[in-house]
Scaffold this active site. Structure first.
Site, PDB file in Angstrom:
ATOM      1  N   TYR A 140       0.819  -1.207   0.000  1.00 21.79           N
ATOM      2  CA  TYR A 140       0.000   0.000   0.000  1.00 21.79           C
ATOM      3  C   TYR A 140       0.860   1.266   0.000  1.00 21.79           C
ATOM      4  O   TYR A 140       0.452   2.310  -0.488  1.00 21.79           O
ATOM      5  CB  TYR A 140      -0.918   0.042   1.226  1.00 21.79           C
ATOM      6  CG  TYR A 140      -1.889  -1.100   1.260  1.00 21.79           C
ATOM      7  CD1 TYR A 140      -3.141  -0.978   0.674  1.00 21.79           C
ATOM      8  CD2 TYR A 140      -1.554  -2.300   1.871  1.00 21.79           C
ATOM      9  CE1 TYR A 140      -4.033  -2.029   0.705  1.00 21.79           C
ATOM     10  CE2 TYR A 140      -2.441  -3.353   1.895  1.00 21.79           C
ATOM     11  CZ  TYR A 140      -3.679  -3.218   1.307  1.00 21.79           C
ATOM     12  OH  TYR A 140      -4.549  -4.257   1.333  1.00 21.79           O
ATOM     13  N   LYS A 189       3.950 -15.232   4.378  1.00 24.74           N
ATOM     14  CA  LYS A 189       4.153 -16.077   3.187  1.00 24.74           C
ATOM     15  C   LYS A 189       5.661 -16.288   3.065  1.00 24.74           C
ATOM     16  O   LYS A 189       6.295 -15.952   2.054  1.00 24.74           O
ATOM     17  CB  LYS A 189       3.539 -15.363   1.962  1.00 24.74           C
ATOM     18  CG  LYS A 189       3.512 -16.171   0.686  1.00 24.74           C
ATOM     19  CD  LYS A 189       2.425 -17.212   0.662  1.00 24.74           C
ATOM     20  CE  LYS A 189       2.503 -18.020  -0.632  1.00 24.74           C
ATOM     21  NZ  LYS A 189       1.699 -19.250  -0.590  1.00 24.74           N
ATOM     22  N   ASP A 221      -2.106 -18.579   2.885  1.00 19.18           N
ATOM     23  CA  ASP A 221      -3.089 -19.368   2.133  1.00 19.18           C
ATOM     24  C   ASP A 221      -3.724 -20.420   3.039  1.00 19.18           C
ATOM     25  O   ASP A 221      -4.937 -20.650   3.013  1.00 19.18           O
ATOM     26  CB  ASP A 221      -2.464 -19.995   0.872  1.00 19.18           C
ATOM     27  CG  ASP A 221      -1.039 -20.472   1.085  1.00 19.18           C
ATOM     28  OD1 ASP A 221      -0.460 -20.171   2.143  1.00 19.18           O
ATOM     29  OD2 ASP A 221      -0.504 -21.155   0.200  1.00 19.18           O
ATOM     30  N   ASP A 245      -5.712  -7.123   5.549  1.00 21.53           N
ATOM     31  CA  ASP A 245      -6.865  -6.526   4.877  1.00 21.53           C
ATOM     32  C   ASP A 245      -7.846  -7.631   4.467  1.00 21.53           C
ATOM     33  O   ASP A 245      -9.057  -7.565   4.725  1.00 21.53           O
ATOM     34  CB  ASP A 245      -6.347  -5.769   3.638  1.00 21.53           C
ATOM     35  CG  ASP A 245      -7.393  -4.866   3.020  1.00 21.53           C
ATOM     36  OD1 ASP A 245      -8.522  -4.833   3.523  1.00 21.53           O
ATOM     37  OD2 ASP A 245      -7.072  -4.196   2.018  1.00 21.53           O
ATOM     38  N   ASP A 249     -11.411  -9.132   6.754  1.00 17.27           N
ATOM     39  CA  ASP A 249     -12.744  -9.108   6.129  1.00 17.27           C
ATOM     40  C   ASP A 249     -13.360 -10.504   6.140  1.00 17.27           C
ATOM     41  O   ASP A 249     -14.555 -10.671   6.405  1.00 17.27           O
ATOM     42  CB  ASP A 249     -12.654  -8.611   4.682  1.00 17.27           C
ATOM     43  CG  ASP A 249     -12.944  -7.116   4.589  1.00 17.27           C
ATOM     44  OD1 ASP A 249     -12.766  -6.431   5.611  1.00 17.27           O
ATOM     45  OD2 ASP A 249     -13.347  -6.650   3.507  1.00 17.27           O
TER      46      ASP A 249
END
Ligand code: NAD
Length: 354
Positions: A140, A189, A221, A245, A249
């Protein structure tokens, strides 16, 4: 001197749920002074700016921010009042306050287990999952560019972390875990990304200062899958900006409605901004339909984390649980045989149980 908070109700359902939340504040902590400011489309109407100087000045003299939501209907996104509204207001606000960590609890209420998209047996042992997300780094805020080479368009976003940013999240995670189930799952990751390898190393290093906390690592994942298969295994999840993020959610969908999900964001100095996880919900704005839980629970987080008012925060959370147990429901969490009420009547019940 009495503490003061900046109240930025914003747009859509923001002013409706904020008005109800301030009734709760008045009942549990009337010593806190409220100072109201404009943000988002509401600010644009008066100042031609989504985040005017007057609002910045107001925030800078307050001890915490209680934020509603900003933004207009998607179909009006190109109108001046709404164009880039979220970027210019909430993202600019996070940057102004240097909010480095976002904390989002996803609480499972026994009274609402039937509205969860998961089967009941997967929710048996679920209480609350807290997702801590780094907020000022990653793709970001890294370098971005779009260019053409060899006749193709190419776009790049650079993910970047320094060890201090990661250590800050790690300390926050271990400290909060010490008040909960003494366990942290750090999500990365690290099998592929350098930023994740550094993330994992820093977490392992910081963990040595918190020997009572169990730290485990999980690839993002796998975490996405485990949240759905076996959410009860998680208590505190700590992760980077992009992964957080998405995972926050996903986790917030599990208890049943966005309208119940509060959040808090903290600067490195501990300054807090508290807001619902959802947006301005233009589809139901002005109809007394919004669920005020997310905003009221954001207030409870504020009382606990910014002002150490634990008894008051616990009382609000208990009153909400009692309201649900008594069968009251806003339309987003309505179930057969329960009593449908509007935003205001739902808050009346919470006040009744306080
Ligand atoms: P949204 O979160 O506003 O709404 C998604 C769905 O959830 C809608 O059906 C809405 O009715 C429902 N919902 C959300 N909060 C609810 C509540 N308290 N009670 C009952 N139902 C609730 O997302 P969206 O529709 O994608 O976006 C609408 C606007 O909000 C856009 O302008 C978007 O940019 C903005 N937005 C703002 C924020 C923020 O202020 N932090 C966050 C997300 C989206």
């Amino acid at each position: 001197m009495n503490p003061s908070i900046a109240v930025l109700a914003g747009d859509g359902i923001g002013p409706e749920v904020m008005a109800q939340t301030l009734r709760v504040l008045q009942q549990v902590a009337p010593q806190i002074t409220t100072k109201h400011g404009l943000i988002g489309g509401a600010a644009y109407c008066q100042y031609k700016s989504h985040f005017p100087t007057a609002t910045k000045q107001l925030i800078d003299v307050c001890d915490a921010v209680l934020f509603g939501s900003v933004g207009g209907p998607i179909e009006a996104a190109e109108q001046p009042q709404w164009k880039n509204c979220e970027v210019n207001s909430i993202l600019a606000l996070r940057n102004h306050l240097k909010l480095a960590i976002n904390s989002r609890p996803a609480k499972f209420y026994p009274a609402l287990k039937d509205i969860s998209p998961l089967k009941n047996e997967r929710l048996e042992a679920c209480d609350e999952i807290l997702i801590l997300r780094e907020l000022l780094g990653d793709v970001y805020f890294g370098e971005k560019r779009t260019y053409t080479a060899n006749g193709y368009k190419i776009a790049e976003d650079t993910a970047k972390y320094d060890e201090n940013q990661i250590a800050q999240v790690a300390h926050h995670a271990f400290k909060i875990a010490a008040t909960r189930k003494q366990q942290v799952v750090s999500v990365d990751k690290a099998n592929v990304l350098d930023t994740s390898k550094l993330w994992r190393q820093v977490f392992q290093q910081v963990a040595k200062q918190y020997p009572e906390i169990t730290l485990t690592h999980m690839l993002v994942d796998n975490c996405a899958m485990q949240l759905i298969l076996n959410p009860a295994q998680f208590d505190v999840i700590a992760t980077s900006n992009l992964f957080g993020d998405i995972l926050s959610d996903a986790a917030s969908a599990l208890p049943g409605s966005l309208g119940m999900m509060p959040s808090a964001s903290f600067s490195s100095k501990g300054f807090g901004l508290y807001e619902p996880s959802g947006g301005s919900a233009p589809d139901i704005a002005g109809q007394n339909k919004a669920n005020p839980m997310a905003q009221i629970l954001s207030l409870a987080m504020m009382l606990r984390h910014s002002f150490d008012l634990h008894t008051e925060a616990n009382a609000i959370e208990k009153a909400i649980e009692n309201t649900l147990d008594a069968g009251f429901r806003t339309q987003d969490i309505m179930q057969v045989g329960r009593r449908a009420v509007g935003t205001q009547a739902f808050t009346d019940e919470i006040l009744h149980h306080l």
